[in-house]
Design an enzyme around this catalytic site. Structure first.
Site, short mmCIF file in Angstrom:
data_model
loop_
_atom_site.label_atom_id
_atom_site.label_comp_id
_atom_site.label_asym_id
_atom_site.label_seq_id
_atom_site.Cartn_x
_atom_site.Cartn_y
_atom_site.Cartn_z
N ARG A 44 0.92 -1.15 0.03
CA ARG A 44 -0.04 -0.08 -0.06
C ARG A 44 0.82 1.15 -0.06
NH1 ARG A 44 -4.02 -1.01 4.64
NH2 ARG A 44 -2.28 -1.24 5.89
N TYR A 63 -9.82 -9.75 15.68
CA TYR A 63 -8.90 -10.15 14.78
C TYR A 63 -8.86 -11.92 14.98
CZ TYR A 63 -3.79 -11.29 14.03
OH TYR A 63 -2.44 -11.79 13.59
P1 NDP Z 1 2.94 -6.35 9.71
O1 NDP Z 1 2.28 -5.24 10.55
O2 NDP Z 1 4.36 -6.04 9.75
O3 NDP Z 1 2.55 -6.26 8.09
C1 NDP Z 1 1.44 -6.31 7.64
C2 NDP Z 1 1.51 -6.28 6.12
O4 NDP Z 1 -0.10 -6.60 5.77
C3 NDP Z 1 1.85 -5.09 5.72
O5 NDP Z 1 2.56 -5.54 4.30
C4 NDP Z 1 0.60 -4.53 5.13
O6 NDP Z 1 0.97 -3.49 4.20
C5 NDP Z 1 -0.33 -5.53 4.75
N1 NDP Z 1 -1.56 -5.12 4.75
C6 NDP Z 1 -2.44 -4.81 5.89
N2 NDP Z 1 -3.73 -4.35 5.57
C7 NDP Z 1 -3.74 -4.63 4.22
C8 NDP Z 1 -4.63 -4.32 3.07
N3 NDP Z 1 -5.84 -3.86 3.55
N4 NDP Z 1 -4.43 -4.24 1.78
C9 NDP Z 1 -3.10 -4.90 1.44
N5 NDP Z 1 -2.07 -5.21 2.33
C10 NDP Z 1 -2.37 -4.99 3.80
O7 NDP Z 1 2.43 -7.67 10.14
P2 NDP Z 1 3.25 -9.16 10.14
O8 NDP Z 1 4.36 -9.27 9.12
O9 NDP Z 1 3.51 -9.45 11.40
O10 NDP Z 1 1.94 -9.94 9.75
C11 NDP Z 1 1.76 -10.62 8.57
C12 NDP Z 1 0.62 -11.45 8.57
O11 NDP Z 1 0.95 -12.23 9.78
C13 NDP Z 1 -0.80 -10.75 9.19
O12 NDP Z 1 -1.76 -11.60 8.52
C14 NDP Z 1 -0.55 -11.41 10.49
O13 NDP Z 1 -2.18 -11.06 10.98
C15 NDP Z 1 -0.14 -12.47 10.90
N6 NDP Z 1 0.52 -12.93 11.95
C16 NDP Z 1 1.26 -12.27 12.61
C17 NDP Z 1 1.90 -12.57 13.56
C18 NDP Z 1 3.15 -11.72 14.60
O14 NDP Z 1 3.31 -11.92 15.79
N7 NDP Z 1 3.82 -10.86 13.64
C19 NDP Z 1 1.54 -13.54 14.63
C20 NDP Z 1 0.33 -14.46 14.01
C21 NDP Z 1 -0.07 -13.97 12.76
P3 NDP Z 1 1.43 -2.08 4.46
O15 NDP Z 1 2.87 -2.04 4.24
O16 NDP Z 1 0.57 -1.15 3.11
O17 NDP Z 1 0.74 -1.54 5.51
#
Ligand code: NDP
Length: 234
Positions: A34, A140
């Protein structure tokens, strides 16, 4: 074998590690972003998964540039934490729109091409808290638990065409998302984690790489925790 891969939210965090692991495996990988672009060496398309027109345009671009998507990693996700009595409809709906509806939207589009190819891999990034529950995360956990139902239904709908659908459920992984958590909450999660440490994005990516690879050809409808023992038992 080089496959056409799309990783949503692959510009940072776990998604970026997944993209890197699949590039290393020899795949052609595009990530969505994004606001924040990924590192320059990674092909990227702008796409907010809550916007149907942006999803359609992103798939068109990926199809043109690297071929129809064969491996989809639905990784994009957000949190809007708060106890239920203080959680607004908007907090609830925003999280469901990104984490659940967004994932279903990209899976539906990817499945079109996978059906034509009679081969495909759908991988959904859920969370260990989908099954343990988590105070302050009704929105969530609802979205992440729902992804299990989605993947298992798709495993049935698409299995006869050589398409698998699996879920990866990370525990506490060191990214911007987990760093935004309070120290107290973080300590509580670590106390519930058998390995007593956070995971790395690369450790999650390694499991996604396995599920996307040839060796996982008979794995579908699975929920694979990558959680150091947090929430064992799916
Ligand atoms: P981050 O917050 O570091 O990254 C989230 C990512 O999702 C970013 O690339 C963000 O893009 C993208 N994103 C969010 N909303 C949208 C949207 N509407 N459209 C397109 N892209 C979007 O999180 P993590 O890397 O930690 O998480 C990745 C996945 O793993 C998620 O689904 C999270 O729920 C899951 N997860 C994470 C855990 C953790 O401890 N970190 C544990 C369990 C699950 P942008 O840069 O544009 O915001």
């Amino acid at each position: 074998m080089s496959r056409s891969v799309l990783v949503t939210g692959g510009n940072r965090g776990i998604g970026l590690a997944i993209a890197r692991a699949l590039v290393e495996a020899g795949d052609r990988v595009t990530v969505t972003y994004r606001a924040t672009k990924p590192p320059d060496d990674l092909p990227a398309v702008p796409c907010d998964v809550t916007d149907p027109a942006e999803v359609a345009a992103a798939f068109d671009q990926v199809t043109r540039e690297q071929g129809p998507v064969e491996v989809l990693v639905a990784n994009a996700g957000i949190t809007r934490d708060g106890l239920l009595l203080r959680m607004t409809d908007e907090d609830f709906e925003d999280v469901l729109a990104a984490n659940l509806t967004g994932a279903v939207r990209v899976a539906r589009r990817a499945a079109q091409d996978m059906l034509a190819a009679r081969w495909g891999r759908l991988i959904f990034i859920s969370s260990a808290v989908a099954l343990t529950g988590s105070p302050g995360q009704v929105n969530y956990t609802a979205s992440k638990a729902a992804l299990i139902g989605v993947a298992r239904s798709l495993a049935w709908e698409l299995g006869s065409r050589g398409i698998t659908a699996n879920v990866v459920a990370p525990g506490l992984v060191d990214t911007d998302m987990s760093r935004a958590m309070s120290e107290r909450r973080r300590a509580e999660y670590l106390a519930m984690t058998a390995l007593r440490r956070t995971g790395t994005p690369a450790e999650v990516a390694a499991v996604v790489r396995f599920l996307a690879g040839a060796e996982a050809s008979y794995v579908t409808g699975a929920v694979v925790p990558v959680a150091g023992g947090l929430g064992m038992g799916f």
